[in-house]
Design a protein around this motif. Structure first.
Motif, PDB file in Angstrom:
ATOM      1  N   LYS A 163      15.148  15.664  10.794  1.00  0.00           N
ATOM      2  CA  LYS A 163      15.631  16.931  10.236  1.00  0.00           C
ATOM      3  C   LYS A 163      15.856  17.980  11.326  1.00  0.00           C
ATOM      4  O   LYS A 163      15.142  18.019  12.332  1.00  0.00           O
ATOM      5  CB  LYS A 163      14.642  17.483   9.210  1.00  0.00           C
ATOM      6  N   TRP A 164      16.898  18.786  11.091  1.00  0.00           N
ATOM      7  CA  TRP A 164      17.091  20.005  11.871  1.00  0.00           C
ATOM      8  C   TRP A 164      16.163  21.077  11.305  1.00  0.00           C
ATOM      9  O   TRP A 164      16.080  21.256  10.082  1.00  0.00           O
ATOM     10  CB  TRP A 164      18.530  20.486  11.766  1.00  0.00           C
ATOM     11  N   LEU A 165      15.471  21.770  12.187  1.00  0.00           N
ATOM     12  CA  LEU A 165      14.528  22.820  11.791  1.00  0.00           C
ATOM     13  C   LEU A 165      15.039  24.177  12.253  1.00  0.00           C
ATOM     14  O   LEU A 165      15.519  24.314  13.383  1.00  0.00           O
ATOM     15  CB  LEU A 165      13.151  22.582  12.426  1.00  0.00           C
ATOM     16  N   MET A 166      14.926  25.170  11.388  1.00  0.00           N
ATOM     17  CA  MET A 166      15.228  26.549  11.787  1.00  0.00           C
ATOM     18  C   MET A 166      14.111  27.442  11.286  1.00  0.00           C
ATOM     19  O   MET A 166      13.712  27.356  10.119  1.00  0.00           O
ATOM     20  CB  MET A 166      16.584  26.982  11.251  1.00  0.00           C
ATOM     21  N   CYS A 168      14.415  23.004   6.585  1.00  0.00           N
ATOM     22  CA  CYS A 168      14.620  21.656   7.115  1.00  0.00           C
ATOM     23  C   CYS A 168      15.868  21.050   6.481  1.00  0.00           C
ATOM     24  O   CYS A 168      15.973  21.021   5.262  1.00  0.00           O
ATOM     25  CB  CYS A 168      13.420  20.758   6.803  1.00  0.00           C
ATOM     26  N   VAL A 169      16.785  20.578   7.320  1.00  0.00           N
ATOM     27  CA  VAL A 169      18.003  19.902   6.851  1.00  0.00           C
ATOM     28  C   VAL A 169      17.958  18.466   7.359  1.00  0.00           C
ATOM     29  O   VAL A 169      17.903  18.222   8.573  1.00  0.00           O
ATOM     30  CB  VAL A 169      19.265  20.611   7.359  1.00  0.00           C
ATOM     31  N   TYR A 170      17.989  17.517   6.440  1.00  0.00           N
ATOM     32  CA  TYR A 170      17.710  16.119   6.777  1.00  0.00           C
ATOM     33  C   TYR A 170      18.958  15.298   7.095  1.00  0.00           C
ATOM     34  O   TYR A 170      20.052  15.551   6.583  1.00  0.00           O
ATOM     35  CB  TYR A 170      16.967  15.451   5.615  1.00  0.00           C
ATOM     36  N   VAL A 184      26.931  16.038  13.346  1.00  0.00           N
ATOM     37  CA  VAL A 184      27.675  16.447  12.153  1.00  0.00           C
ATOM     38  C   VAL A 184      26.829  17.377  11.293  1.00  0.00           C
ATOM     39  O   VAL A 184      27.312  18.395  10.771  1.00  0.00           O
ATOM     40  CB  VAL A 184      28.128  15.218  11.334  1.00  0.00           C
ATOM     41  N   ALA A 185      25.552  17.055  11.141  1.00  0.00           N
ATOM     42  CA  ALA A 185      24.653  17.902  10.347  1.00  0.00           C
ATOM     43  C   ALA A 185      24.536  19.295  10.971  1.00  0.00           C
ATOM     44  O   ALA A 185      24.534  20.312  10.252  1.00  0.00           O
ATOM     45  CB  ALA A 185      23.277  17.251  10.226  1.00  0.00           C
ATOM     46  N   ASP A 186      24.465  19.351  12.292  1.00  0.00           N
ATOM     47  CA  ASP A 186      24.429  20.655  12.968  1.00  0.00           C
ATOM     48  C   ASP A 186      25.695  21.447  12.656  1.00  0.00           C
ATOM     49  O   ASP A 186      25.631  22.647  12.364  1.00  0.00           O
ATOM     50  CB  ASP A 186      24.299  20.450  14.482  1.00  0.00           C
ATOM     51  N   ASP A 220      11.349  12.182  11.612  1.00  0.00           N
ATOM     52  CA  ASP A 220      10.222  12.142  10.677  1.00  0.00           C
ATOM     53  C   ASP A 220       9.106  11.217  11.148  1.00  0.00           C
ATOM     54  O   ASP A 220       7.952  11.378  10.735  1.00  0.00           O
ATOM     55  CB  ASP A 220      10.696  11.705   9.295  1.00  0.00           C
ATOM     56  N   VAL A 221       9.438  10.267  12.004  1.00  0.00           N
ATOM     57  CA  VAL A 221       8.396   9.383  12.531  1.00  0.00           C
ATOM     58  C   VAL A 221       7.308  10.206  13.214  1.00  0.00           C
ATOM     59  O   VAL A 221       6.115   9.888  13.116  1.00  0.00           O
ATOM     60  CB  VAL A 221       8.991   8.327  13.500  1.00  0.00           C
ATOM     61  N   TYR A 222       7.690  11.275  13.894  1.00  0.00           N
ATOM     62  CA  TYR A 222       6.692  12.136  14.542  1.00  0.00           C
ATOM     63  C   TYR A 222       5.799  12.818  13.516  1.00  0.00           C
ATOM     64  O   TYR A 222       4.596  12.965  13.721  1.00  0.00           O
ATOM     65  CB  TYR A 222       7.389  13.194  15.405  1.00  0.00           C
ATOM     66  N   THR A 223       6.397  13.232  12.405  1.00  0.00           N
ATOM     67  CA  THR A 223       5.610  13.871  11.354  1.00  0.00           C
ATOM     68  C   THR A 223       4.608  12.889  10.754  1.00  0.00           C
ATOM     69  O   THR A 223       3.426  13.207  10.585  1.00  0.00           O
ATOM     70  CB  THR A 223       6.536  14.401  10.250  1.00  0.00           C
TER      71      THR A 223
END
Length: 245
Positions: free
Chosen positions: A121-124, A167-169, A181-183, A200-203
């Motif tokens: 996910k992109w996080l802001m 969070c944008v997945y 593309v998501a960005d 997400d593996v890190y989460t």
């Protein structure tokens, strides 16, 4: 290692473990969800106004019988959850740690590929109030339109200066084109703040900032260039420190 270094290392490990615990608690608490797969589109705008992230309390309100809220989320019309084998991933992770080897991003990536745990996910991070509400409206509408599969935002924490996170997945953190593309979709909604991308593996493995393995928990960083014509994101791969756009 000096006693001061040892203390610093323990404090960093505690910070990472605390973040992991907070994330797990939010995931386990009830979510407020608009599911475009089964909820009429006509109800969306009212839902969006009712559950503005700056007005929904993370810990609820006992006086109003309001329960805690872990996340506010929108599922797109074609959303299909793909978690992979998270239990197997965590078992592999324990074995890797027990091996005593120096752990790298490539090792974690291999575990994720083997167990098909590939979402990211992109996080802001945004100030509570108008900024997070405005950004969330744009992101949520992009999900409803099918340009984003799923997104979520953290509710507010009253009496806290902590920023809220959107969070944008994406389906596959190893697919760089998909990540870019998501960005681009996020930027078309008007979001101009710094973005960071986290697999997400890190989460699932509890790898947050200041972790004991000295791994950077985000693998891409996006800065919006206001001086460039046309305006665009400058995205850096943080694993190899190479600009990819």
């Amino acid at each position: 290692m000096s006693s001061q270094d040892d203390k610093t290392g323990k404090e960093a490990a505690f910070a990472a473990e605390q973040l992991a615990a907070e994330s797990m608690a939010a995931d386990m608490d009830p979510w407020v969800v608009f599911d475009a797969r089964k909820t009429p589109r006509a109800e969306f705008e009212e839902w969006l106004q009712t559950y503005q992230p700056s007005r929904v309390s993370r810990f609820g309100d006992p006086e109003c019988n309001a329960e805690p809220v872990g996340w506010i989320a929108v599922y797109g019309p074609r959303f299909c959850p793909e978690a992979g084998d998270v239990v197997g991933l965590q078992e592999d992770w324990e074995l890797l740690q027990a091996s005593g080897r120096h752990i790298t991003f490539d090792m974690v990536k291999e575990l994720a590929l083997n167990r098909r745990v590939l979402t990211g996910k992109w996080l802001m991070h945004l100030d509570s109030g108008f900024k997070v509400d405005h950004a969330w409206c744009g992101i949520a509408r992009a999900v409803l339109d099918g340009r984003i599969g799923v997104a979520k935002v953290s509710p507010c924490c009253p009496d806290s200066e902590r920023k809220q996170v959107i969070c944008v997945y994406t389906d596959d953190f190893t697919n760089e084109e998909q990540v870019l593309v998501a960005d681009a979709v996020i930027r078309t909604t008007g979001v101009k703040c710094l973005l960071s991308y986290k697999p997400d593996v890190y989460t699932y493995l509890g790898i947050y900032r200041d972790n004991r393995w000295h791994l950077c928990p985000t693998i891409y960083e996006s800065k919006f260039d206001l001086e460039c014509i046309p305006r665009r994101s400058r995205i850096t791969n943080k694993v190899n420190n190479i600009e990819v756009t």
